[in-house]
Write a protein that holds these residues in place. Structure first.
Motif: not given
Length: 73
Positions: A54-63, A70-72
């Protein structure tokens, strides 16, 4: 959730070993608690990877929110 350090994990496992050796825990309780500690550590590591993405911009905040939720669940 922060990722526990190796020394923190080692300390938790050492406490479990002492409790097992002292008869405070049964072998089954020991295995269950040890597995829970390992799962928690793995989960924290996966969430940290998602935060980095997320911090690197690979995924969005929503993603990030969807994937971490989903992990938890």
């Amino acid at each position: 959730m922060r990722e526990p350090s190796n020394s923190e994990l080692d300390a938790q496992i050492s406490k479990l070993n002492a409790a097992l050796a002292g008869g405070i825990l049964t072998q089954e309780e020991y295995e269950s608690k040890k597995a829970a500690i390992q799962r928690e550590s793995e989960l924290a590591g996966k969430i940290k990877q998602l935060e980095n993405a997320r911090d690197a911009g690979i995924i969005t905040c929503e993603e990030f929110e969807n994937k971490s939720f989903a992990l938890v669940v």
